[in-house]
Design a protein around this motif. Sequence first.
Motif, PDB file in Angstrom:
ATOM      1  N   TYR A 175       0.799  -1.135  -0.040  1.00 10.44           N
ATOM      2  CA  TYR A 175      -0.003  -0.096   0.157  1.00 10.44           C
ATOM      3  C   TYR A 175       0.991   1.254   0.048  1.00 10.44           C
ATOM      4  CZ  TYR A 175      -4.349  -2.660   0.965  1.00 10.44           C
ATOM      5  OH  TYR A 175      -5.297  -3.419   1.106  1.00 10.44           O
TER       6      TYR A 175
ATOM      7  N   PHE B 199     -12.621 -14.364   8.309  1.00 11.06           N
ATOM      8  CA  PHE B 199     -13.041 -14.099   6.901  1.00 11.06           C
ATOM      9  C   PHE B 199     -11.617 -13.853   6.270  1.00 11.06           C
ATOM     10  CE2 PHE B 199     -13.969 -12.082   2.982  1.00 11.06           C
ATOM     11  CZ  PHE B 199     -15.025 -12.884   2.305  1.00 11.06           C
TER      12      PHE B 199
ATOM     13  N   SER C 215      -6.347 -17.034   5.167  1.00  9.85           N
ATOM     14  CA  SER C 215      -5.220 -17.611   4.696  1.00  9.85           C
ATOM     15  C   SER C 215      -4.162 -16.308   4.396  1.00  9.85           C
ATOM     16  CB  SER C 215      -5.542 -18.342   3.368  1.00  9.85           C
ATOM     17  OG  SER C 215      -6.252 -17.519   2.668  1.00  9.85           O
ATOM     18  N   GLY C 216      -4.593 -15.188   4.837  1.00  6.05           N
ATOM     19  CA  GLY C 216      -3.574 -14.199   4.989  1.00  6.05           C
ATOM     20  C   GLY C 216      -2.609 -14.302   5.981  1.00  6.05           C
ATOM     21  N   ALA C 217      -1.911 -12.996   6.262  1.00  2.19           N
ATOM     22  CA  ALA C 217      -0.825 -12.771   7.183  1.00  2.19           C
ATOM     23  C   ALA C 217      -1.706 -12.646   8.502  1.00  2.19           C
ATOM     24  CB  ALA C 217       0.051 -11.522   6.750  1.00  2.19           C
TER      25      ALA C 217
ATOM     26  N   VAL D  61      -9.151  -9.628   6.203  1.00  2.01           N
ATOM     27  CA  VAL D  61      -8.470  -9.143   4.853  1.00  2.01           C
ATOM     28  C   VAL D  61      -8.960  -8.096   4.246  1.00  2.01           C
ATOM     29  CG1 VAL D  61      -9.756 -10.657   3.425  1.00  2.01           C
ATOM     30  CG2 VAL D  61      -7.479 -10.342   2.944  1.00  2.01           C
TER      31      VAL D  61
ATOM     32  N   LYS E  44     -12.074  -6.936   3.377  1.00  2.00           N
ATOM     33  CA  LYS E  44     -13.158  -6.950   2.244  1.00  2.00           C
ATOM     34  C   LYS E  44     -14.545  -6.719   2.500  1.00  2.00           C
ATOM     35  CE  LYS E  44      -9.992  -8.714  -0.568  1.00  2.00           C
ATOM     36  NZ  LYS E  44      -9.386  -8.137  -1.659  1.00  2.00           N
TER      37      LYS E  44
ATOM     38  N   VAL F 236     -10.385  -5.844   9.934  1.00  7.51           N
ATOM     39  CA  VAL F 236      -9.147  -5.383  10.343  1.00  7.51           C
ATOM     40  C   VAL F 236      -8.763  -4.014   9.716  1.00  7.51           C
ATOM     41  CG1 VAL F 236      -8.073  -6.329   8.260  1.00  7.51           C
ATOM     42  CG2 VAL F 236      -6.529  -5.998   9.875  1.00  7.51           C
TER      43      VAL F 236
ATOM     44  N   THR G  51      -7.170   2.501  13.408  1.00  4.94           N
ATOM     45  CA  THR G  51      -5.769   1.987  13.788  1.00  4.94           C
ATOM     46  C   THR G  51      -5.805   1.353  15.018  1.00  4.94           C
ATOM     47  OG1 THR G  51      -5.310   4.496  12.689  1.00  4.94           O
ATOM     48  CG2 THR G  51      -3.727   3.056  14.102  1.00  4.94           C
TER      49      THR G  51
ATOM     50  N   LYS H  53      -1.501 -14.094  -1.675  1.00  5.01           N
ATOM     51  CA  LYS H  53      -0.416 -14.862  -0.805  1.00  5.01           C
ATOM     52  C   LYS H  53      -0.891 -15.722   0.283  1.00  5.01           C
ATOM     53  CE  LYS H  53       1.239 -11.144   2.225  1.00  5.01           C
ATOM     54  NZ  LYS H  53       0.746 -11.371   3.435  1.00  5.01           N
ATOM     55  N   ARG H  54      -0.404 -16.770   0.935  1.00  6.40           N
ATOM     56  CA  ARG H  54      -0.631 -17.445   1.737  1.00  6.40           C
ATOM     57  C   ARG H  54       0.396 -17.146   2.852  1.00  6.40           C
ATOM     58  NH1 ARG H  54      -2.029 -22.995   0.537  1.00  6.40           N
ATOM     59  NH2 ARG H  54      -0.599 -23.840   1.678  1.00  6.40           N
TER      60      ARG H  54
HETATM   61  N1  LIG Z   1      -6.211  -1.241  10.325  1.00 10.27           N
HETATM   62  C1  LIG Z   1      -5.053  -1.131   9.878  1.00 10.27           C
HETATM   63  O1  LIG Z   1      -4.227  -0.195  10.683  1.00 10.27           O
HETATM   64  C2  LIG Z   1      -4.490  -1.968   9.183  1.00 10.27           C
HETATM   65  C3  LIG Z   1      -2.878  -2.384   8.998  1.00 10.27           C
HETATM   66  C4  LIG Z   1      -2.482  -3.290   8.418  1.00 10.27           C
HETATM   67  C5  LIG Z   1      -3.300  -4.011   7.381  1.00 10.27           C
HETATM   68  N2  LIG Z   1      -4.539  -3.838   7.429  1.00 10.27           N
HETATM   69  C6  LIG Z   1      -5.602  -4.442   6.540  1.00 10.27           C
HETATM   70  O2  LIG Z   1      -5.215  -5.872   6.574  1.00 10.27           O
HETATM   71  C7  LIG Z   1      -5.339  -6.518   5.494  1.00 10.27           C
HETATM   72  C8  LIG Z   1      -4.990  -7.946   5.540  1.00 10.27           C
HETATM   73  O3  LIG Z   1      -3.669  -7.931   5.422  1.00 10.27           O
HETATM   74  P1  LIG Z   1      -2.514  -9.391   5.098  1.00 10.27           P
HETATM   75  O4  LIG Z   1      -1.336  -8.903   5.101  1.00 10.27           O
HETATM   76  O5  LIG Z   1      -3.329 -10.455   6.041  1.00 10.27           O
HETATM   77  O6  LIG Z   1      -3.121  -9.808   3.798  1.00 10.27           O
HETATM   78  P2  LIG Z   1      -2.937 -10.758   2.717  1.00 10.27           P
HETATM   79  O7  LIG Z   1      -1.926 -11.698   3.468  1.00 10.27           O
HETATM   80  O8  LIG Z   1      -2.158  -9.959   1.533  1.00 10.27           O
HETATM   81  O9  LIG Z   1      -4.146 -11.556   2.267  1.00 10.27           O
HETATM   82  C9  LIG Z   1      -3.817 -12.499   1.307  1.00 10.27           C
HETATM   83  C10 LIG Z   1      -5.020 -13.517   1.486  1.00 10.27           C
HETATM   84  O10 LIG Z   1      -6.513 -12.992   1.420  1.00 10.27           O
HETATM   85  C11 LIG Z   1      -7.133 -13.782   0.593  1.00 10.27           C
HETATM   86  N3  LIG Z   1      -8.236 -13.279  -0.071  1.00 10.27           N
HETATM   87  C12 LIG Z   1      -8.158 -12.378  -0.947  1.00 10.27           C
HETATM   88  N4  LIG Z   1      -9.209 -12.170  -1.482  1.00 10.27           N
HETATM   89  C13 LIG Z   1     -10.403 -12.836  -0.461  1.00 10.27           C
HETATM   90  C14 LIG Z   1     -11.825 -12.780  -0.521  1.00 10.27           C
HETATM   91  N5  LIG Z   1     -12.606 -12.257  -1.599  1.00 10.27           N
HETATM   92  N6  LIG Z   1     -12.372 -13.492   0.229  1.00 10.27           N
HETATM   93  C15 LIG Z   1     -11.356 -14.153   1.399  1.00 10.27           C
HETATM   94  N7  LIG Z   1     -10.270 -14.220   1.311  1.00 10.27           N
HETATM   95  C16 LIG Z   1      -9.504 -13.493   0.422  1.00 10.27           C
HETATM   96  C17 LIG Z   1      -6.329 -14.762  -0.045  1.00 10.27           C
HETATM   97  O11 LIG Z   1      -6.687 -16.085  -0.022  1.00 10.27           O
HETATM   98  P3  LIG Z   1      -7.366 -16.504  -1.645  1.00 10.27           P
HETATM   99  O12 LIG Z   1      -5.991 -16.775  -2.202  1.00 10.27           O
HETATM  100  O13 LIG Z   1      -7.898 -18.055  -1.054  1.00 10.27           O
HETATM  101  O14 LIG Z   1      -8.380 -15.776  -2.022  1.00 10.27           O
HETATM  102  C18 LIG Z   1      -4.838 -14.823   0.516  1.00 10.27           C
HETATM  103  O15 LIG Z   1      -4.583 -15.740   1.351  1.00 10.27           O
HETATM  104  C19 LIG Z   1      -4.944  -5.580   4.334  1.00 10.27           C
HETATM  105  O16 LIG Z   1      -5.449  -5.696   3.144  1.00 10.27           O
HETATM  106  C20 LIG Z   1      -5.436  -4.267   5.235  1.00 10.27           C
HETATM  107  O17 LIG Z   1      -6.481  -4.042   4.576  1.00 10.27           O
HETATM  108  C21 LIG Z   1      -5.176  -2.727   8.159  1.00 10.27           C
END
Ligand SMILES: NC(=O)c1ccc[n+]([C@@H]2O[C@H](COP(=O)([O-])OP(=O)(O)OC[C@H]3O[C@@H](n4cnc5c(N)ncnc54)[C@H](OP(=O)(O)O)[C@@H]3O)[C@@H](O)[C@H]2O)c1
Length: 306
Positions: free
Chosen positions: A45, A160, A163-165, A223, A225, A248, A252, A297-298
């Motif tokens: 981002y 929901f 599989s992400g971080a 994630v 969404k 998420v 903040t 990513k996973r």
């Molecule tokens: N509030 C804050 O300050 C803050 C700070 C940091 C991050 N965030 C938020 O945290 C989010 C998650 O971060 P992250 O690093 O965990 O993300 P990430 O690792 O990039 O998430 C990727 C995962 O999301 C899954 N995914 C994608 N589209 C999907 C859908 N429509 N339904 C279900 N799963 C889906 C994918 O699985 P599939 O391949 O199976 O689809 C993949 O395994 C960020 O995108 C951001 O919005 C917020």
Amino acid sequence: MRAVVCTRYGPPEVLVLEEVPTPVPRKNEVRIRILATAVTSSDCYTRGLNLSLAYRIMARLVLGWNAPRQPVLGMVLSGEVDAVGPDVRTFDVGDRVFGFNRHRFGTYAQYVCWPEDGFLATRPPNLTDEEAVTIPYGGLLALSFLRKADVRAGQSILVFGASGAVGTSAVQLARHLGARVTGVCSTANVELVTSLGAERVVDYTVGDFTEGTERYDLIFDAVGKRKSAAALRDCRQVLAPGGACISVDDGTPSLRREDLVLLGELAAKGEIRPVIDRTYPMDDIVEAHRYVDTGHKRGNVVITVP
Ligand SMILES: NC(=O)c1ccc[n+]([C@@H]2O[C@H](COP(=O)([O-])OP(=O)(O)OC[C@H]3O[C@@H](n4cnc5c(N)ncnc54)[C@H](OP(=O)(O)O)[C@@H]3O)[C@@H](O)[C@H]2O)c1
């Protein structure tokens, strides 16, 4: 030292490997020789600023108008303390540490200086640097939201984007807290999410969790969404009385340094485990960003630092 410099906001190709001055620790800082970092979704981002116009303007005001004021991105590290400032009491040269810094960045490099009282802790001895670096980002974010929602033993929690971080951490931490976990992910990740401790997994490519009979005390969109996933818009209909639906992206999160220590202890005991999708050398950072940009990513994408 070698570092990845973000020359402007844009696609992965704006990241360039350069020689930059090695930082010198100030009196309350430690310098860490970085052995591993990770490409987080936040890094992408920050690099791309693929945000709405209002958020883009706000981000440029905070981060720097034409390019990030701190041109070396990267928020997480695992490595070794290699120099300490004169007032440092907590760490010594040679200590193995892992950590997170969402304000300073700077971990796409061979060295970084961080305050000793920041988000820095002893690396779990059973983990490699590549493994340890996966713990702080997803772990701290997931823990802050699960704590805010007051997740307790016996509750039914739906993660929901399991599989992400953040999602892989949320599944494991909710399970550790004694909750019954349902994970939502695609077919390819069902096995992974089950192995992390989810009792039930809903494959979003073939089903919709709002059509099931289970009622949830907490639905956690791990994630971001909430606006795009139809199931999340309808999630209130499957909440148990008093249940909540959080994302998420809700504001903040308040992160706590002691949680990093806790996450390290849980990892040392095997209560939470690292989830690594791919590992790239720092020279291939552009490729790594391209992959994280896919949004699929996973768990974590790790960067090894020479
Ligand atoms: N509030 C804050 O300050 C803050 C700070 C940091 C991050 N965030 C938020 O945290 C989010 C998650 O971060 P992250 O690093 O965990 O993300 P990430 O690792 O990039 O998430 C990727 C995962 O999301 C899954 N995914 C994608 N589209 C999907 C859908 N429509 N339904 C279900 N799963 C889906 C994918 O699985 P599939 O391949 O199976 O689809 C993949 O395994 C960020 O995108 C951001 O919005 C917020």
